[in-house]
Write a protein that holds these residues in place. Structure first.
Motif, PDB file in Angstrom:
ATOM      1  N   THR A  69       6.955  10.222   6.126  1.00 27.99           N
ATOM      2  CA  THR A  69       8.347  10.067   6.542  1.00 27.99           C
ATOM      3  C   THR A  69       9.098   9.256   5.502  1.00 27.99           C
ATOM      4  N   ILE A  70      10.233   9.784   5.080  1.00 24.30           N
ATOM      5  CA  ILE A  70      11.082   9.077   4.124  1.00 24.30           C
ATOM      6  C   ILE A  70      12.270   8.475   4.876  1.00 24.30           C
ATOM      7  N   SER A  71      12.584   7.242   4.557  1.00 20.87           N
ATOM      8  CA  SER A  71      13.744   6.571   5.142  1.00 20.87           C
ATOM      9  C   SER A  71      14.411   5.728   4.064  1.00 20.87           C
ATOM     10  N   ARG A  72      15.557   5.174   4.397  1.00 16.64           N
ATOM     11  CA  ARG A  72      16.259   4.323   3.430  1.00 16.64           C
ATOM     12  C   ARG A  72      17.088   3.296   4.176  1.00 16.64           C
ATOM     13  N   ASP A  73      17.304   2.178   3.500  1.00 15.37           N
ATOM     14  CA  ASP A  73      18.178   1.122   3.991  1.00 15.37           C
ATOM     15  C   ASP A  73      19.164   0.826   2.868  1.00 15.37           C
ATOM     16  N   ASN A  74      20.344   1.396   2.955  1.00 12.93           N
ATOM     17  CA  ASN A  74      21.311   1.253   1.863  1.00 12.93           C
ATOM     18  C   ASN A  74      21.795  -0.191   1.724  1.00 12.93           C
ATOM     19  N   ALA A  75      21.762  -0.956   2.788  1.00  8.77           N
ATOM     20  CA  ALA A  75      22.161  -2.362   2.700  1.00  8.77           C
ATOM     21  C   ALA A  75      21.174  -3.159   1.847  1.00  8.77           C
ATOM     22  N   LYS A  76      19.937  -2.694   1.770  1.00  6.35           N
ATOM     23  CA  LYS A  76      18.908  -3.365   0.971  1.00  6.35           C
ATOM     24  C   LYS A  76      18.622  -2.627  -0.332  1.00  6.35           C
ATOM     25  N   ASN A  77      19.361  -1.556  -0.604  1.00  4.25           N
ATOM     26  CA  ASN A  77      19.131  -0.764  -1.826  1.00  4.25           C
ATOM     27  C   ASN A  77      17.664  -0.339  -1.939  1.00  4.25           C
ATOM     28  N   THR A  78      17.081   0.071  -0.835  1.00  4.86           N
ATOM     29  CA  THR A  78      15.660   0.377  -0.812  1.00  4.86           C
ATOM     30  C   THR A  78      15.397   1.643  -0.004  1.00  4.86           C
ATOM     31  N   ALA A  79      14.497   2.460  -0.522  1.00  6.60           N
ATOM     32  CA  ALA A  79      13.995   3.622   0.202  1.00  6.60           C
ATOM     33  C   ALA A  79      12.511   3.429   0.469  1.00  6.60           C
ATOM     34  N   TYR A  80      12.014   4.166   1.453  1.00  6.17           N
ATOM     35  CA  TYR A  80      10.624   3.990   1.869  1.00  6.17           C
ATOM     36  C   TYR A  80       9.942   5.340   2.020  1.00  6.17           C
ATOM     37  N   LEU A  81       8.636   5.321   1.809  1.00  8.30           N
ATOM     38  CA  LEU A  81       7.793   6.476   2.089  1.00  8.30           C
ATOM     39  C   LEU A  81       6.659   5.989   2.986  1.00  8.30           C
ATOM     40  N   GLN A  82       6.757   6.330   4.271  1.00  7.92           N
ATOM     41  CA  GLN A  82       5.692   6.005   5.212  1.00  7.92           C
ATOM     42  C   GLN A  82       4.677   7.124   5.213  1.00  7.92           C
ATOM     43  N   MET A  83       3.437   6.782   4.911  1.00 13.69           N
ATOM     44  CA  MET A  83       2.373   7.780   4.803  1.00 13.69           C
ATOM     45  C   MET A  83       1.316   7.498   5.868  1.00 13.69           C
ATOM     46  N   ASN A  84       1.143   8.430   6.767  1.00 15.11           N
ATOM     47  CA  ASN A  84       0.155   8.319   7.839  1.00 15.11           C
ATOM     48  C   ASN A  84      -0.901   9.402   7.690  1.00 15.11           C
ATOM     49  N   SER A  85      -2.008   9.220   8.382  1.00 10.77           N
ATOM     50  CA  SER A  85      -3.100  10.202   8.364  1.00 10.77           C
ATOM     51  C   SER A  85      -3.448  10.604   6.940  1.00 10.77           C
ATOM     52  N   LEU A  86      -3.630   9.621   6.094  1.00 12.76           N
ATOM     53  CA  LEU A  86      -3.872   9.887   4.674  1.00 12.76           C
ATOM     54  C   LEU A  86      -5.199  10.585   4.457  1.00 12.76           C
ATOM     55  N   LYS A  87      -5.198  11.449   3.447  1.00 11.12           N
ATOM     56  CA  LYS A  87      -6.374  12.232   3.079  1.00 11.12           C
ATOM     57  C   LYS A  87      -6.751  11.914   1.638  1.00 11.12           C
ATOM     58  N   PRO A  88      -8.007  12.118   1.268  1.00  6.70           N
ATOM     59  CA  PRO A  88      -8.389  11.880  -0.139  1.00  6.70           C
ATOM     60  C   PRO A  88      -7.521  12.674  -1.121  1.00  6.70           C
ATOM     61  N   GLU A  89      -7.073  13.838  -0.744  1.00  4.61           N
ATOM     62  CA  GLU A  89      -6.235  14.637  -1.642  1.00  4.61           C
ATOM     63  C   GLU A  89      -4.826  14.076  -1.801  1.00  4.61           C
ATOM     64  N   ASP A  90      -4.481  13.043  -1.057  1.00  4.60           N
ATOM     65  CA  ASP A  90      -3.205  12.360  -1.259  1.00  4.60           C
ATOM     66  C   ASP A  90      -3.295  11.331  -2.395  1.00  4.60           C
ATOM     67  N   THR A  91      -4.483  11.122  -2.926  1.00  2.43           N
ATOM     68  CA  THR A  91      -4.655  10.180  -4.025  1.00  2.43           C
ATOM     69  C   THR A  91      -3.833  10.615  -5.232  1.00  2.43           C
ATOM     70  N   ALA A  92      -2.979   9.715  -5.716  1.00  5.58           N
ATOM     71  CA  ALA A  92      -2.078  10.045  -6.823  1.00  5.58           C
ATOM     72  C   ALA A  92      -1.262   8.810  -7.184  1.00  5.58           C
ATOM     73  N   VAL A  93      -0.561   8.913  -8.295  1.00  8.82           N
ATOM     74  CA  VAL A  93       0.498   7.962  -8.594  1.00  8.82           C
ATOM     75  C   VAL A  93       1.767   8.497  -7.951  1.00  8.82           C
ATOM     76  N   TYR A  94       2.431   7.647  -7.186  1.00  5.43           N
ATOM     77  CA  TYR A  94       3.636   8.049  -6.467  1.00  5.43           C
ATOM     78  C   TYR A  94       4.860   7.476  -7.170  1.00  5.43           C
ATOM     79  N   TYR A  95       5.852   8.335  -7.358  1.00 10.85           N
ATOM     80  CA  TYR A  95       7.088   7.968  -8.039  1.00 10.85           C
ATOM     81  C   TYR A  95       8.282   8.189  -7.109  1.00 10.85           C
ATOM     82  N   CYS A  96       9.264   7.310  -7.203  1.00 13.98           N
ATOM     83  CA  CYS A  96      10.545   7.599  -6.581  1.00 13.98           C
ATOM     84  C   CYS A  96      11.556   7.913  -7.688  1.00 13.98           C
ATOM     85  N   ALA A  97      12.578   8.644  -7.321  1.00  9.73           N
ATOM     86  CA  ALA A  97      13.573   9.082  -8.295  1.00  9.73           C
ATOM     87  C   ALA A  97      14.915   9.225  -7.604  1.00  9.73           C
TER      88      ALA A  97
END
Length: 123
Positions: A69-97
């Motif tokens: 789930t992606i969310s954001r708080d514009n008052a804090k100039n921050t976005a989030y990526l909530q990752m649940n039920s993680l799997k080994p294939e989710d292993t990676a470097v994660y980038y925001c853009a």
């Protein structure tokens, strides 16, 4: 251009959760859609999802739909990526853009990138 810094990565067991943060340097953060991408070793960087400027629209890749789930708080100039039920294939470097495109999904739609944060999911 906006500078972005990801944080929150780490090592987690399969089935666990992590929340990544993407902090922006500018107050104009709310003018940009924010996307998340990931790159596993030996693979190309792939799209995970995005959230629009106001935060009322999101879109996800099929591989993470229902788990991330992606969310954001514009008052804090921050976005989030909530990752649940993680799997080994989710292993990676994660980038925001950041993107000025209305509905960005391609690498080329994004003009500013963070340096990434490592997520490792053990089996």
């Amino acid at each position: 251009q906006v500078q972005l810094v990801e944080s929150g990565g780490g090592l987690v067991q399969a089935g666990g959760s992590l929340r990544l943060s993407c902090a922006a340097s500018r107050r104009t953060f709310s003018n940009y859609a924010i996307g998340w991408f990931r790159q596993a070793p030996g693979k190309e960087r792939g799209f995970v999802g995005y959230i629009n400027w106001t935060g009322d629209r999101t879109y996800y890749a099929d591989s993470v739909k229902g788990r991330f789930t992606i969310s954001r708080d514009n008052a804090k100039n921050t976005a989030y990526l909530q990752m649940n039920s993680l799997k080994p294939e989710d292993t990676a470097v994660y980038y925001c853009a950041a993107s000025a495109v209305l509905a960005p999904r391609l690498n080329g739609d994004f003009g500013s990138w963070g340096r990434g944060t490592q997520v490792t999911v053990s089996s």
